[in-house]
Design a protein around this motif. Structure first.
Motif, PDB file in Angstrom:
ATOM      1  N   THR A   1       0.829  -1.199   0.000  1.00 29.46           N
ATOM      2  CA  THR A   1       0.000   0.000   0.000  1.00 29.46           C
ATOM      3  C   THR A   1       0.870   1.258   0.000  1.00 29.46           C
ATOM      4  OG1 THR A   1      -1.698  -1.204   1.218  1.00 29.46           O
ATOM      5  CG2 THR A   1      -1.820   1.197   1.271  1.00 29.46           C
ATOM      6  N   ARG A   2       1.908   1.252   0.793  1.00 26.44           N
ATOM      7  CA  ARG A   2       2.779   2.425   0.918  1.00 26.44           C
ATOM      8  C   ARG A   2       3.496   2.733  -0.388  1.00 26.44           C
ATOM      9  NH1 ARG A   2       3.092   7.018   3.923  1.00 26.44           N
ATOM     10  NH2 ARG A   2       5.231   7.545   4.527  1.00 26.44           N
TER      11      ARG A   2
ATOM     12  N   ARG B   1       0.845   0.027   6.341  1.00 30.23           N
ATOM     13  CA  ARG B   1       0.906   0.238   4.891  1.00 30.23           C
ATOM     14  C   ARG B   1       2.245  -0.186   4.306  1.00 30.23           C
ATOM     15  NH1 ARG B   1      -1.536   5.095   6.703  1.00 30.23           N
ATOM     16  NH2 ARG B   1       0.176   6.442   6.032  1.00 30.23           N
TER      17      ARG B   1
END
Length: 297
Positions: free
Chosen positions: A79-80, A108
């Motif tokens: 996600t990051r 994340r």
């Protein structure tokens, strides 16, 4: 709590992951970042015999913009990585902003976009994002590969349309129109918590200010993310003034069986959600008006 015992297999490709999944059947689960699966295992809500780790699978790395599909994110991408990507922030800021609201940075950094979609938590941001964008999930199995539209993918709380032996291989997040405005808002008990109620709004309008596209995805209020179709119908073709936005918000929960729990009653979620939809629509309208003005210049 300690995890239950399990076998472990590190897959170096999507094909290898699918083969191992076919070998072990329903006793196996695919492991991406583990930020959803491992806590569930620790609580003994899931007890797979084998975990198939795809984090180093070479053909499941990377994300890219493709004209036909928008932003395509492979299954092992965190996600990051997408949230902080400069091109994503420039070309698809709704995605970047939505990802920034997922949990905390530590989560994340490990959790994956596709892992959140596969987990299908009804209070999570990413399933609602995929639904609002009209996106789809790329799925692979031993016999075939296919796409499943977001509207068909989420079948219930933590349930998806994946069939036995299938794995999420990627996600397609279509781009917004040049003049579209957007907003994501949610109510949480604490920063980083799952939403008690959340909304993603997308609005587009013509040069006269009349709405040409309206999409509202609600999350945290039912067994799956839901499109607020009654509210969308109120908005389409109308001038986006305050009265129309308020009327749309009043209809946002029509035909939705809102669920209550110890964190928020049905009445609370409807009342707070209605106010949240008004604010979200106003924010999306402001962005839309700014984009329309820029297009005129």
């Amino acid at each position: 709590m300690k995890l239950p015992p399990f076998g472990y297999h590190r897959a170096e490709s999507l094909g290898e992951a699918v083969a191992v999944l076919a070998e072990h059947g329903p006793d196996a689960r695919v492991l991406g970042g583990g930020q959803s699966l491992l806590p569930v295992m620790a609580l003994r809500m899931s007890n797979p015999a084998v975990l198939i780790d795809i984090t180093t699978a070479k053909d499941l790395q990377g994300h890219a913009f493709r004209d036909a599909d928008g932003l395509v994110v492979s299954a092992a991408v965190t996600t990051r990585a997408v949230e902080t990507d400069a091109e994503t922030r420039r070309r698809h800021p709704l995605v970047a902003e939505c990802l920034a609201q997922v949990g905390h940075p530590e989560i994340r950094n490990r959790g994956t976009v596709c892992g959140s979609l596969a987990h299908a938590d009804p209070a999570a941001e990413l399933p609602a994002l995929l639904l609002a964008l009209g996106g789809s999930v790329r799925v692979a199995g031993a016999e075939r590969r296919r796409r499943i539209a977001a509207a068909d993918f989420f079948a219930g709380p933590y349930l998806t349309a994946l069939e036995e032996g299938e794995v999420v291989a990627g996600a397609e997040l279509p781009l917004l129109a040049r003049t579209a405005g957007w907003s994501i808002r949610e109510i949480t008990r604490r920063s980083g918590d799952f939403a008690l109620v959340g909304v993603i709004s997308i609005l587009d309008a013509d040069a006269d200010g009349r709405c040409t596209d309206a999409r509202l995805a609600l999350f945290g209020i039912a067994g799956t993310p839901r499109r607020a179709t009654a509210a969308e119908n109120v908005l389409k073709g109308q001038l986006l003034d305050d009265a129309v936005l308020a009327e749309a918000a009043e209809h946002a929960f029509d035909d939705i069986d809102v669920l209550g729990d110890l964190h928020g009653s049905v009445t609370y979620r409807r009342r707070a959600g209605t106010r949240l939809v008004v604010r979200s629509l106003a924010e999306a309208r402001a962005r839309c008006q700014s984009e329309v003005e820029s297009a005129r210049a």
